[in-house]
Design a protein around this motif. Structure first.
Motif, PDB file in Angstrom:
ATOM      1  N   ILE A 185       9.715 -16.620  19.271  1.00  0.00           N
ATOM      2  CA  ILE A 185       8.342 -16.186  18.989  1.00  0.00           C
ATOM      3  C   ILE A 185       7.717 -17.058  17.905  1.00  0.00           C
ATOM      4  N   MET A 186       8.490 -17.443  16.906  1.00  0.00           N
ATOM      5  CA  MET A 186       7.973 -18.338  15.872  1.00  0.00           C
ATOM      6  C   MET A 186       7.581 -19.690  16.473  1.00  0.00           C
ATOM      7  N   LEU A 187       8.392 -20.218  17.386  1.00  0.00           N
ATOM      8  CA  LEU A 187       8.044 -21.475  18.045  1.00  0.00           C
ATOM      9  C   LEU A 187       6.780 -21.317  18.886  1.00  0.00           C
ATOM     10  N   ASN A 188       6.617 -20.153  19.508  1.00  0.00           N
ATOM     11  CA  ASN A 188       5.412 -19.908  20.291  1.00  0.00           C
ATOM     12  C   ASN A 188       4.181 -19.832  19.397  1.00  0.00           C
ATOM     13  N   LEU A 189       4.285 -19.156  18.280  1.00  0.00           N
ATOM     14  CA  LEU A 189       3.156 -19.069  17.365  1.00  0.00           C
ATOM     15  C   LEU A 189       2.791 -20.429  16.787  1.00  0.00           C
ATOM     16  N   VAL A 193       6.068 -24.047  22.046  1.00  0.00           N
ATOM     17  CA  VAL A 193       6.489 -23.596  23.372  1.00  0.00           C
ATOM     18  C   VAL A 193       5.567 -22.469  23.806  1.00  0.00           C
ATOM     19  N   THR A 194       5.359 -22.350  25.096  1.00  0.00           N
ATOM     20  CA  THR A 194       4.487 -21.314  25.640  1.00  0.00           C
ATOM     21  C   THR A 194       5.315 -20.265  26.374  1.00  0.00           C
ATOM     22  N   GLY A 195       4.697 -19.120  26.577  1.00  0.00           N
ATOM     23  CA  GLY A 195       5.386 -18.070  27.320  1.00  0.00           C
ATOM     24  C   GLY A 195       5.664 -18.472  28.752  1.00  0.00           C
ATOM     25  N   ALA A 196       4.771 -19.259  29.359  1.00  0.00           N
ATOM     26  CA  ALA A 196       4.995 -19.709  30.731  1.00  0.00           C
ATOM     27  C   ALA A 196       6.222 -20.613  30.820  1.00  0.00           C
ATOM     28  N   LYS A 197       6.406 -21.486  29.837  1.00  0.00           N
ATOM     29  CA  LYS A 197       7.586 -22.354  29.842  1.00  0.00           C
ATOM     30  C   LYS A 197       8.864 -21.551  29.635  1.00  0.00           C
ATOM     31  N   LEU A 198       8.819 -20.558  28.773  1.00  0.00           N
ATOM     32  CA  LEU A 198       9.986 -19.713  28.576  1.00  0.00           C
ATOM     33  C   LEU A 198      10.330 -18.948  29.846  1.00  0.00           C
ATOM     34  N   ALA A 199       9.306 -18.451  30.541  1.00  0.00           N
ATOM     35  CA  ALA A 199       9.555 -17.729  31.784  1.00  0.00           C
ATOM     36  C   ALA A 199      10.100 -18.661  32.857  1.00  0.00           C
ATOM     37  N   LYS A 200       9.607 -19.896  32.911  1.00  0.00           N
ATOM     38  CA  LYS A 200      10.090 -20.846  33.898  1.00  0.00           C
ATOM     39  C   LYS A 200      11.538 -21.234  33.660  1.00  0.00           C
ATOM     40  N   ALA A 201      11.951 -21.243  32.383  1.00  0.00           N
ATOM     41  CA  ALA A 201      13.328 -21.611  32.043  1.00  0.00           C
ATOM     42  C   ALA A 201      14.252 -20.403  31.970  1.00  0.00           C
ATOM     43  N   ARG A 202      13.830 -19.277  32.527  1.00  0.00           N
ATOM     44  CA  ARG A 202      14.606 -18.046  32.392  1.00  0.00           C
ATOM     45  C   ARG A 202      16.013 -18.179  32.993  1.00  0.00           C
ATOM     46  N   ARG A 203      16.133 -18.749  34.175  1.00  0.00           N
ATOM     47  CA  ARG A 203      17.443 -18.844  34.819  1.00  0.00           C
ATOM     48  C   ARG A 203      18.398 -19.712  34.004  1.00  0.00           C
ATOM     49  N   TYR A 204      17.891 -20.839  33.527  1.00  0.00           N
ATOM     50  CA  TYR A 204      18.739 -21.707  32.710  1.00  0.00           C
ATOM     51  C   TYR A 204      19.097 -21.032  31.386  1.00  0.00           C
ATOM     52  N   ALA A 205      18.153 -20.278  30.829  1.00  0.00           N
ATOM     53  CA  ALA A 205      18.421 -19.582  29.567  1.00  0.00           C
ATOM     54  C   ALA A 205      19.488 -18.518  29.743  1.00  0.00           C
ATOM     55  N   ILE A 206      19.432 -17.782  30.839  1.00  0.00           N
ATOM     56  CA  ILE A 206      20.439 -16.748  31.090  1.00  0.00           C
ATOM     57  C   ILE A 206      21.828 -17.373  31.199  1.00  0.00           C
ATOM     58  N   VAL A 238      12.278 -10.076  26.054  1.00  0.00           N
ATOM     59  CA  VAL A 238      11.291  -9.556  25.107  1.00  0.00           C
ATOM     60  C   VAL A 238      10.489 -10.701  24.491  1.00  0.00           C
ATOM     61  N   ALA A 239      11.173 -11.782  24.114  1.00  0.00           N
ATOM     62  CA  ALA A 239      10.478 -12.937  23.544  1.00  0.00           C
ATOM     63  C   ALA A 239       9.513 -13.551  24.553  1.00  0.00           C
ATOM     64  N   VAL A 240       9.901 -13.585  25.831  1.00  0.00           N
ATOM     65  CA  VAL A 240       9.014 -14.128  26.872  1.00  0.00           C
ATOM     66  C   VAL A 240       7.745 -13.295  26.982  1.00  0.00           C
ATOM     67  N   GLN A 241       7.888 -11.988  27.021  1.00  0.00           N
ATOM     68  CA  GLN A 241       6.715 -11.125  27.182  1.00  0.00           C
ATOM     69  C   GLN A 241       5.814 -11.169  25.946  1.00  0.00           C
ATOM     70  N   VAL A 242       6.401 -11.197  24.757  1.00  0.00           N
ATOM     71  CA  VAL A 242       5.589 -11.294  23.540  1.00  0.00           C
ATOM     72  C   VAL A 242       4.857 -12.631  23.495  1.00  0.00           C
ATOM     73  N   SER A 243       5.527 -13.705  23.903  1.00  0.00           N
ATOM     74  CA  SER A 243       4.888 -15.025  23.916  1.00  0.00           C
ATOM     75  C   SER A 243       3.744 -15.068  24.926  1.00  0.00           C
ATOM     76  N   ARG A 244       3.938 -14.460  26.085  1.00  0.00           N
ATOM     77  CA  ARG A 244       2.865 -14.410  27.073  1.00  0.00           C
ATOM     78  C   ARG A 244       1.661 -13.635  26.547  1.00  0.00           C
ATOM     79  N   LEU A 245       1.930 -12.516  25.901  1.00  0.00           N
ATOM     80  CA  LEU A 245       0.840 -11.734  25.327  1.00  0.00           C
ATOM     81  C   LEU A 245       0.076 -12.538  24.284  1.00  0.00           C
ATOM     82  N   HIS A 246       0.803 -13.251  23.443  1.00  0.00           N
ATOM     83  CA  HIS A 246       0.141 -14.085  22.432  1.00  0.00           C
ATOM     84  C   HIS A 246      -0.668 -15.196  23.075  1.00  0.00           C
TER      85      HIS A 246
END
Length: 304
Positions: A185-189, A193-206, A238-246
């Motif tokens: 979230i700090m990197l997003n603020l 990094v954006t929430g869309a990029k975090l969501a796109k990298a979800r599989r690799y992150a898991i 949670v970080a993905v959704q908060v970043s998207r909201l921001h």
């Protein structure tokens, strides 16, 4: 303040922080063997995960005195009590040394920076505590799996030093790992990094989080690894959704200001240019310069 006054202020803050830690350690040393009202002693709290292991996996050395660890050296119990007291002292005195740290840093911050610092510090403390609590809950299950590997051929009587080292390592690993969403979230603020990029990298992150959980858990038992991996995956979401909201709020704010989202190689709108305000007149093309008469060279004179 001049440099020397900053150093004097740092020395004063460190003195009070260390004094608070020392007082907390003394309280933790006393609390180790004393029950305070309904609160059990620190020793009972720390040994409870070990005592929750089924008795068939443990050696019967208690002599009807309850669940106990096996000290193998003359100073083992003293060292463990000091370690436990220091750990408890750091927690008990945290309001003191955190305030001293804040009092040293706060004068250099603006009001907006102070608000963000308080928010992130409070969030970091809550996340660390949540990770430590989860570790404390699953340690007994992990120990049951590890100590049950001997089946009927061996029973366990853990050394206090090794057990408390294992316990502290688990608490720290889970607590620090739970800071992952705050970091994202700090990197997003910060716009890194954006929430869309975090969501796109979800599989690799898991996949990476599962591997990370398998590498850092000291016991390497499936219970604690699974608990840490599932918790980190949920925190990542949670970080993905908060970043998207921001990001959505940021896009709405920029749209209201007439700026919109710009790519990295696109120039922003000038004040008064397209997007609001008075249009700027274009610069007139340069006029041709008329040919001028050549300048006659100066005459040479000779000395008489």
């Amino acid at each position: 303040m001049p440099l020397m006054e900053h150093l004097y202020e740092l020395r004063r803050r460190l003195f009070f922080a260390v004094l608070g830690l020392l007082l907390g350690t003394v309280l933790g040393f006393i609390w180790f063997g004393v029950q305070v009202g309904p609160i059990p002693s620190l020793g009972d709290i720390l040994t409870r995960p070990y005592c929750a292991v089924p008795t068939e996996y443990l050696a019967d050395i208690s002599d009807a005195q309850g669940c106990q660890l096996l000290a193998t050296g003359p100073f083992s119990i003293l060292q463990i009590r000091l370690k436990a007291a220091l750990m408890a002292g750091a927690v008990l005195s945290s309001p003191i040394w955190l305030y001293q740290l804040w009092a040293f840093v706060a004068p250099a911050l603006y009001s907006r920076e102070k608000k963000f610092a308080v928010t992130f510090a409070a969030s970091a403390a809550v996340l660390f505590a949540g990770g430590a609590v989860l570790a404390y809950i699953v340690i007994s299950e992990g120990l049951s799996v590890l100590l049950g590997m001997g089946a009927d051929t061996a029973v366990a009587a853990l050394d206090p030093d090794k057990y408390f080292s294992f316990l502290i390592a688990m608490l720290l690993i889970f607590g620090v790992s739970f800071e992952l969403p705050l970091l994202l979230i700090m990197l997003n603020l910060a716009g890194a990094v954006t929430g869309a990029k975090l969501a796109k990298a979800r599989r690799y992150a898991i996949f990476g989080l599962v591997v990370f959980a398998g590498l850092v858990v000291p016991g390497n038992d499936p219970i604690t690894m699974l608990a840490l991996a599932v918790a980190l995956v949920l925190l990542y979401e949670v970080a993905v959704q908060v970043s998207r909201l921001h990001d959505r709020r940021k896009a709405k704010r920029l749209a209201a200001e007439g700026l919109g989202e710009l790519s990295d190689d696109e120039a922003s709108v000038l004040p008064g240019g397209a997007g609001g305000g008075v249009a700027v007149d274009p610069v007139a093309p340069p006029a041709a310069v008329a040919d001028a008469d050549p300048v006659a060279p100066p005459k040479r004179t000779t000395d008489s």
